[in-house]
Design an enzyme around this catalytic site. Structure first.
Site, mmCIF file in Angstrom:
data_model
loop_
_atom_site.group_PDB
_atom_site.id
_atom_site.type_symbol
_atom_site.label_atom_id
_atom_site.label_comp_id
_atom_site.label_asym_id
_atom_site.label_seq_id
_atom_site.Cartn_x
_atom_site.Cartn_y
_atom_site.Cartn_z
ATOM 1 N N LYS A 1 0.849 -1.197 0.000
ATOM 2 C CA LYS A 1 0.000 0.000 0.000
ATOM 3 C C LYS A 1 0.890 1.254 0.000
ATOM 4 O O LYS A 1 0.672 2.178 -0.754
ATOM 5 C CB LYS A 1 -0.911 -0.040 1.227
ATOM 6 C CG LYS A 1 -1.851 1.108 1.312
ATOM 7 C CD LYS A 1 -2.743 0.994 2.550
ATOM 8 C CE LYS A 1 -3.419 2.312 2.826
ATOM 9 N NZ LYS A 1 -4.168 2.325 4.068
ATOM 10 N N ARG B 1 -4.999 -4.338 6.267
ATOM 11 C CA ARG B 1 -5.519 -5.633 6.734
ATOM 12 C C ARG B 1 -6.931 -5.925 6.238
ATOM 13 O O ARG B 1 -7.479 -6.983 6.517
ATOM 14 C CB ARG B 1 -5.444 -5.725 8.257
ATOM 15 C CG ARG B 1 -6.018 -4.539 9.012
ATOM 16 C CD ARG B 1 -5.626 -4.582 10.483
ATOM 17 N NE ARG B 1 -6.046 -3.398 11.226
ATOM 18 C CZ ARG B 1 -5.360 -2.266 11.297
ATOM 19 N NH1 ARG B 1 -4.228 -2.150 10.629
ATOM 20 N NH2 ARG B 1 -5.795 -1.244 12.013
ATOM 21 N N HIS C 1 -5.426 -32.665 18.858
ATOM 22 C CA HIS C 1 -4.282 -33.461 19.303
ATOM 23 C C HIS C 1 -3.115 -32.580 19.715
ATOM 24 O O HIS C 1 -1.993 -33.054 19.850
ATOM 25 C CB HIS C 1 -3.855 -34.417 18.191
ATOM 26 C CG HIS C 1 -4.952 -35.356 17.800
ATOM 27 N ND1 HIS C 1 -5.152 -36.559 18.452
ATOM 28 C CD2 HIS C 1 -5.940 -35.250 16.880
ATOM 29 C CE1 HIS C 1 -6.208 -37.156 17.912
ATOM 30 N NE2 HIS C 1 -6.708 -36.387 16.967
HETATM 31 O O1 F6P Z 1 2.313 -3.990 10.002
HETATM 32 C C1 F6P Z 1 2.010 -2.670 9.703
HETATM 33 C C2 F6P Z 1 1.510 -2.539 8.301
HETATM 34 O O2 F6P Z 1 1.369 -1.180 8.043
HETATM 35 C C3 F6P Z 1 0.191 -3.282 8.061
HETATM 36 O O3 F6P Z 1 -0.900 -2.587 8.527
HETATM 37 C C4 F6P Z 1 0.235 -3.475 6.597
HETATM 38 O O4 F6P Z 1 -0.703 -4.429 6.187
HETATM 39 C C5 F6P Z 1 1.663 -3.904 6.422
HETATM 40 O O5 F6P Z 1 2.389 -3.091 7.337
HETATM 41 C C6 F6P Z 1 2.232 -3.766 5.034
HETATM 42 O O6 F6P Z 1 2.196 -2.440 4.567
HETATM 43 P P1 F6P Z 1 2.306 -2.086 3.046
HETATM 44 O O7 F6P Z 1 1.186 -2.708 2.305
HETATM 45 O O8 F6P Z 1 2.283 -0.578 2.982
HETATM 46 O O9 F6P Z 1 3.635 -2.615 2.539
#
Ligand code: F6P
Length: 545
Positions: free
Chosen positions: A209, A270, A386
């Site tokens: 992202k 997420r 288990h």
């Molecule tokens: O772990 C923190 C975080 O910002 C998550 O919320 C996110 O999914 C992950 O890192 C990866 O971030 P990016 O998609 O920006 O690489």
């Protein structure tokens, strides 16, 4: 509208729940069933192909009423409206939370800053569809003219867990493409994946992202370096695609414009598998199945938005978590899917639930005086039986558990499926009923044991029972039912965040470790170590020597 800000402890319902808890805490589930013959019927819900039986929880009609009062007092309905309307409910980052728009109908409207985002969403869906078709059909080729055989998703957190969980879950629907996932910055992880690949026939999807995540960028660079051992820089345009909000950084990597898939800052990492972050899912199972996954989620969205609170699955399940977390003091919850296909679901839910609701400051900016985020963990049944079930049955901790099972298996192995589901039903029954001293002694007597042996053994064989479970029984594992299941948990997270008066859609806690890792990396690479606490200094010295 912002989310309502209401301290749950100041509500009448919270105080009534506290008093009510004292009257109910010692009541055995078995007695609740004895006193109310209609309990199973009253405390279960049917929705589409889902049947959710929550009657094996330590609640009665009064508990349900008070929990719903709590939901009303914290204005849950208003919060749901704000969530679906694209309001800035992620206040600390100044963003809307609109992953629901990614699966909305084409004719619907979801506005961010006054602009309807649905046309853009559908434009990207068309791009995913066309790209998927070109790769799956073999029309799109690699640099030596061969069709692609392998797809590697490079991403971490939400840019990995959703795609990998769904791809594993929908393995039955997979086409000929082999999918791989590289997430950890551990060089051994990427190396193990690379070793199986042929650069001529592999497509890489970089998913980030932010496009600034250290793990993802390091893995992408390593893979590019390996690719360039046999291919040329211009071939990068054929073999690499990227999904991000940060298109400027993608340009620098050499990715062709048509292979760049945008996403938006109103989609939390997420909760992003429904966007182009799910490109590797679409490639693995085909666009039609990917769309069915989105449709399933959309149907759950409508249910959550429109159903009355008492008939609303995410609301009921979210309230149950609050009941155990805040009144029984249960720290953890288990999620036990009775299908091997869902083996990554608990890991996926860990990010969704714990990154969202692992907060200790409320929406006023004050430290919370009550417990928030529940810890979630699990493994598929029957394997988990288990492994850790002993502790759930006879340990000292209360661990409410969700049991997820399917009426029909996918390969139709009835004999196996009946055995699997017999275990599924047996465990929730055993967890509830336990085994009394009388039952144990009668059994031991029947086995021919002497009285002194019986008395010695019996205490260890008694199970208190009274362990709560919720059963989610679904017709079959399909892309659509999986979409609905994931959306159910997403909305449950929202419900809990609203009750706890916290912001569920930021994750500042993760940032500190990221910043410190940058400083420590310099300490590792440079000759001098900067100032740290004595333990960290000692460890760094040991590592460097
Ligand atoms: O772990 C923190 C975080 O910002 C998550 O919320 C996110 O999914 C992950 O890192 C990866 O971030 P990016 O998609 O920006 O690489």
């Amino acid at each position: 509208m912002a989310l309502p800000k209401i301290n749950p402890e100041n509500t009448n319902a919270w105080n009534a729940l506290k008093a009510h808890f004292n009257t109910l805490k010692d009541t055995h589930l078995k007695d609740l069933f004895t006193t109310n013959p209609d309990r199973a019927k009253e405390l279960s819900l049917t929705w589409n192909d889902f049947f959710v039986d929550y009657s094996k929880n330590r609640i009665n009609t009064e508990t349900k009423k008070l929990l719903l009062d709590l939901a009303n007092e914290v204005k849950l309905k208003d919060a749901i409206n704000a969530y679906f309307s694209g309001d800035i409910i992620n206040e600390t980052e100044g963003r809307a939370v609109l992953h629901t728009a990614l699966r909305s109908k084409k004719t619907s409207i979801a506005k961010v800053d006054g602009e309807n985002v649905i046309p853009e969403v559908y434009q990207v869906r068309e791009q995913i569809k066309a790209f998927t078709h070109a790769v799956v059909s073999g029309e799109k080729k690699g640099y030596t003219g061969k069709a692609f055989t392998d797809v590697v998703n490079i991403g971490i957190g939400g840019s990995d867990l959703g795609p990998v969980m769904v791809t594993e879950a929908l393995q039955y629907y997979k086409n000929h493409l082999k999918t791989h996932f590289v997430s950890n910055v551990d060089g051994d992880h990427v190396q193990e994946v690379i070793k199986e690949l042929n650069p001529e026939t592999t497509l890489f999807v970089i998913v980030s992202k932010s496009f600034t995540t250290q793990e993802t960028l390091s893995n992408a660079e390593t893979i590019k370096e390996w690719f360039l051992q046999t291919a040329t820089q211009k071939d990068v345009a054929l073999h690499f695609a990227a999904v991000s909000t940060n298109t400027k950084m993608i340009d620098q990597f050499g990715i062709a414009d048509e292979n760049v898939f945008p996403m938006w800052d109103w989609v939390g990492g997420r909760f992003s598998l429904w966007s182009a972050v799910g490109l590797s899912i679409s490639l693995a199972i085909g666009y039609t199945n990917f769309e069915a996954l989105l449709d399933g989620a959309q149907e759950m969205d409508s249910h959550f938005k429109d159903a009355a609170l008492e008939d609303n699955l995410p609301v009921i399940l979210g309230l149950l978590t609050v009941w155990y977390n805040n009144f029984f003091g249960a720290d953890t919850e288990a999620v036990i899917p009775y299908t091997q296909y869902l083996h990554r679901l608990p890991a996926y839910l860990q990010q969704g639930i714990m990154e969202s609701n692992g907060k200790s400051v409320d929406r006023f900016g004050n430290a919370t005086t009550y417990q928030t985020g529940n810890i979630v963990w699990g493994e598929p049944g029957t394997n988990s039986q288990h492994a850790f079930f002993q502790l759930i049955h006879q340990g000292t901790k209360l661990i409410p558990a969700d049991f997820i099972g399917y009426k029909r298996s996918l390969h139709g192995k009835t004999d196996h499926h009946n055995k699997l589901m017999a275990n599924f039903f047996a465990q929730t029954e055993a967890l509830m009923n336990g085994k009394t001293f009388t039952e144990v002694t009668t059994e031991l007597k029947a086995q021919g044991l002497e009285e002194n042996e019986i008395n010695k053994l019996a205490p260890f064989k008694v199970f208190e029972g009274n362990k709560p479970t919720t059963t989610i029984l679904i017709d079959q594992l399909t892309p659509k039912s999986l979409g609905a299941l994931v959306a159910l948990y997403e909305h449950r997270i929202f419900v809990q965040g609203v009750i706890w008066n916290i912001f569920s859609y930021d994750q500042w806690g993760v940032e500190l470790g990221k910043q410190l890792a940058k400083t420590i990396l310099k300490d590792i690479e440079n000759s001098e170590i900067t100032k740290h606490d004595t333990s960290t200094m000692q460890l760094l010295q040991k590592f460097k020597n």
